[in-house]
Write an enzyme that holds these catalytic residues in place. Structure first.
Site, PDB file in Angstrom:
ATOM      1  N   TYR A 153       1.439 -34.641  13.825  1.00 57.89           N
ATOM      2  CA  TYR A 153       1.440 -34.995  12.399  1.00 57.89           C
ATOM      3  C   TYR A 153       2.866 -35.269  11.927  1.00 57.89           C
ATOM      4  O   TYR A 153       3.157 -36.321  11.340  1.00 57.89           O
ATOM      5  CB  TYR A 153       0.797 -33.887  11.555  1.00 57.89           C
ATOM      6  CG  TYR A 153       0.879 -34.220  10.067  1.00 57.89           C
ATOM      7  CD1 TYR A 153       0.161 -35.287   9.542  1.00 57.89           C
ATOM      8  CD2 TYR A 153       1.723 -33.494   9.215  1.00 57.89           C
ATOM      9  CE1 TYR A 153       0.270 -35.634   8.199  1.00 57.89           C
ATOM     10  CE2 TYR A 153       1.840 -33.836   7.874  1.00 57.89           C
ATOM     11  CZ  TYR A 153       1.111 -34.900   7.370  1.00 57.89           C
ATOM     12  OH  TYR A 153       1.231 -35.254   6.045  1.00 57.89           O
ATOM     13  N   SER A 176       6.320 -37.360   4.611  1.00 56.45           N
ATOM     14  CA  SER A 176       6.092 -35.927   4.387  1.00 56.45           C
ATOM     15  C   SER A 176       7.361 -35.167   4.745  1.00 56.45           C
ATOM     16  O   SER A 176       8.161 -35.635   5.573  1.00 56.45           O
ATOM     17  CB  SER A 176       4.955 -35.435   5.286  1.00 56.45           C
ATOM     18  OG  SER A 176       4.893 -34.023   5.301  1.00 56.45           O
TER      19      SER A 176
HETATM   20  P1  NDP Z   1      -6.444 -36.126   0.827  1.00 52.01           P
HETATM   21  O1  NDP Z   1      -7.170 -35.643   2.040  1.00 52.01           O
HETATM   22  O2  NDP Z   1      -6.805 -35.544  -0.481  1.00 52.01           O
HETATM   23  O3  NDP Z   1      -6.550 -37.729   0.752  1.00 52.01           O
HETATM   24  C1  NDP Z   1      -6.384 -38.514   1.891  1.00 52.01           C
HETATM   25  C2  NDP Z   1      -6.864 -39.927   1.615  1.00 52.01           C
HETATM   26  O4  NDP Z   1      -6.668 -40.705   2.806  1.00 52.01           O
HETATM   27  C3  NDP Z   1      -8.341 -39.983   1.277  1.00 52.01           C
HETATM   28  O5  NDP Z   1      -8.533 -40.842   0.180  1.00 52.01           O
HETATM   29  C4  NDP Z   1      -8.978 -40.571   2.526  1.00 52.01           C
HETATM   30  O6  NDP Z   1     -10.069 -41.410   2.159  1.00 52.01           O
HETATM   31  C5  NDP Z   1      -7.832 -41.437   3.074  1.00 52.01           C
HETATM   32  N1  NDP Z   1      -7.985 -41.705   4.494  1.00 52.01           N
HETATM   33  C6  NDP Z   1      -7.909 -40.837   5.530  1.00 52.01           C
HETATM   34  N2  NDP Z   1      -8.163 -41.467   6.685  1.00 52.01           N
HETATM   35  C7  NDP Z   1      -8.405 -42.767   6.375  1.00 52.01           C
HETATM   36  C8  NDP Z   1      -8.729 -43.916   7.126  1.00 52.01           C
HETATM   37  N3  NDP Z   1      -8.876 -43.880   8.465  1.00 52.01           N
HETATM   38  N4  NDP Z   1      -8.898 -45.092   6.484  1.00 52.01           N
HETATM   39  C9  NDP Z   1      -8.761 -45.157   5.149  1.00 52.01           C
HETATM   40  N5  NDP Z   1      -8.465 -44.113   4.369  1.00 52.01           N
HETATM   41  C10 NDP Z   1      -8.285 -42.929   4.984  1.00 52.01           C
HETATM   42  O7  NDP Z   1      -4.894 -35.872   1.149  1.00 52.01           O
HETATM   43  P2  NDP Z   1      -3.560 -36.165   0.298  1.00 52.01           P
HETATM   44  O8  NDP Z   1      -3.842 -36.885  -0.948  1.00 52.01           O
HETATM   45  O9  NDP Z   1      -2.821 -34.900   0.240  1.00 52.01           O
HETATM   46  O10 NDP Z   1      -2.792 -37.105   1.335  1.00 52.01           O
HETATM   47  C11 NDP Z   1      -2.385 -38.425   1.030  1.00 52.01           C
HETATM   48  C12 NDP Z   1      -1.189 -38.753   1.909  1.00 52.01           C
HETATM   49  O11 NDP Z   1      -0.127 -37.868   1.601  1.00 52.01           O
HETATM   50  C13 NDP Z   1      -1.423 -38.616   3.398  1.00 52.01           C
HETATM   51  O12 NDP Z   1      -0.755 -39.659   4.060  1.00 52.01           O
HETATM   52  C14 NDP Z   1      -0.798 -37.259   3.739  1.00 52.01           C
HETATM   53  O13 NDP Z   1      -0.382 -37.196   5.073  1.00 52.01           O
HETATM   54  C15 NDP Z   1       0.368 -37.263   2.783  1.00 52.01           C
HETATM   55  N6  NDP Z   1       0.932 -35.959   2.440  1.00 52.01           N
HETATM   56  C16 NDP Z   1       0.156 -34.936   1.966  1.00 52.01           C
HETATM   57  C17 NDP Z   1       0.743 -33.727   1.618  1.00 52.01           C
HETATM   58  C18 NDP Z   1      -0.037 -32.539   1.131  1.00 52.01           C
HETATM   59  O14 NDP Z   1       0.446 -31.398   1.279  1.00 52.01           O
HETATM   60  N7  NDP Z   1      -1.202 -32.719   0.521  1.00 52.01           N
HETATM   61  C19 NDP Z   1       2.196 -33.544   1.689  1.00 52.01           C
HETATM   62  C20 NDP Z   1       2.902 -34.676   2.243  1.00 52.01           C
HETATM   63  C21 NDP Z   1       2.294 -35.829   2.565  1.00 52.01           C
HETATM   64  P3  NDP Z   1     -11.466 -41.502   2.928  1.00 52.01           P
HETATM   65  O15 NDP Z   1     -11.709 -40.182   3.589  1.00 52.01           O
HETATM   66  O16 NDP Z   1     -12.450 -41.856   1.862  1.00 52.01           O
HETATM   67  O17 NDP Z   1     -11.238 -42.622   3.891  1.00 52.01           O
HETATM   68  C1  8X3 Z   2       1.905 -32.244   4.341  1.00 49.38           C
HETATM   69  C2  8X3 Z   2       2.883 -31.174   4.004  1.00 49.38           C
HETATM   70  O1  8X3 Z   2       4.034 -29.085   4.912  1.00 49.38           O
HETATM   71  O2  8X3 Z   2       1.692 -29.402   5.468  1.00 49.38           O
HETATM   72  O3  8X3 Z   2       2.521 -33.360   4.850  1.00 49.38           O
HETATM   73  O4  8X3 Z   2       3.372 -30.738   6.499  1.00 49.38           O
HETATM   74  S1  8X3 Z   2       2.986 -30.056   5.284  1.00 49.38           S
END
Ligand code: NDP
Ligand code: 8X3
Length: 251
Positions: free
Chosen positions: A151, A138
């Protein structure tokens, strides 16, 4: 057909990536904790490609090891691992957070990611040249901001772990990339605020955040680059997001 394993495929980047790889005919191993969502995805994508769904909490090292050790033989030649499962919690300042939330982020984003990587590495090394590990870091792992505390630190771990993995995997042909998105509209903020839809809507309102499909496109691009190219880190922000000035505490 090449095989990709995507963790956290039930939402956001993971689900959009599952759809993107499907469009290119890849076979898929899709994991997440919400079984009903995995089943819906299998129903949707299974008509076009081979899909194996596994209900899996990445924090559970034993379950992760067992799940990967017991993959059916036709799903073992893994070409790409997308270490996407992750979350942020506790947007408030460090001094106000619940310690449990810090532990949950570390257990998921750090321990969970290494659990999956450790279990999948032998399969990726067997595949060798052209295989890739794509880790979801991220911008928060690189740039500090208020409320980023643990985070951001977990995502800094993802970045450094990715680079270090590259060193150890030299000669195997396996590539490693840290994909570092900025503001992206998924369920991420809903999770971070523990279900506050209004707060989530407010964050994305009036701007043009990245969409899950934008990141899925980058993940697919990385996974399908010529074998001799390794992108070490790819940081992606929406055009309408930039950095901010230092904050000065004044009398
Ligand atoms: P979402 O919340 O839409 O998706 C997160 C996914 O992670 C879900 O499918 C959830 O599935 C899974 N997950 C969470 N905890 C667990 C666990 N303990 N075991 C297995 N699966 C898990 O978020 P995003 O798609 O945005 O995030 C995906 C990744 O991208 C993350 O690592 C996040 O930190 C990163 N990210 C997101 C950004 C944003 O602004 N959206 C920016 C930068 C990075 P379930 O709940 O079914 O287990
Ligand atoms: C998620 C993006 O800017 O909320 O990783 O940290 S931010």
């Amino acid at each position: 057909m090449p095989i990709a394993m995507i963790t956290g495929a039930t939402s956001g980047f993971g689900r959009a990536s599952a759809r993107r790889f499907t469009a290119a005919g890849w076979s898929l191993i899709l994991t997440g904790r919400r079984t009903e969502r995995l089943e819906a995805l299998k129903q949707e994508l299974g008509k076009q490609v081979d899909v194996l769904i596994i209900t899996l909490d990445v924090r559970d090292a034993e379950a992760v090891t067992d799940a990967i050790a017991s993959l059916p033989s036709d799903f073992r030649p893994l070409k790409c691992l997308v270490n996407n499962a992750g979350l942020a919690l506790a947007p408030e300042p460090a001094q106000k957070v619940n310690l449990k939330d810090w532990h949950t982020m570390i257990d998921t984003n750090v321990t969970g990611l290494v659990n999956v990587t450790h279990a999948a590495l032998p399969l990726l090394i067997d595949t060798g040249v052209g295989a890739s590990i794509i880790n979801l870091g991220s911008v928060a792992g690189h740039w500090p901001y208020p409320g980023g505390h643990v985070y951001g630190a977990t995502k800094a771990f993802v970045e450094q772990f990715s680079y270090n993995l590259r060193c150890d995997l030299q000669g195997t042909g396996v590539r490693v990339t840290d994909v570092a998105p900025g503001l992206a509209e998924t369920e991420f903020t809903l999770v971070r605020t523990k279900g506050d839809q209004a707060a989530s809507d407010k964050l994305y309102r009036g701007t043009t955040p990245l969409q899950a499909e934008d990141i899925a496109e980058q993940i697919f691009y990385i996974a399908t680059l010529p074998d001799h190219i390794n992108i070490n880190r790819l940081e992606i922000m929406p055009t309408r997001q930039t950095w901010s000035a230092f904050n000065i505490d004044r009398d």
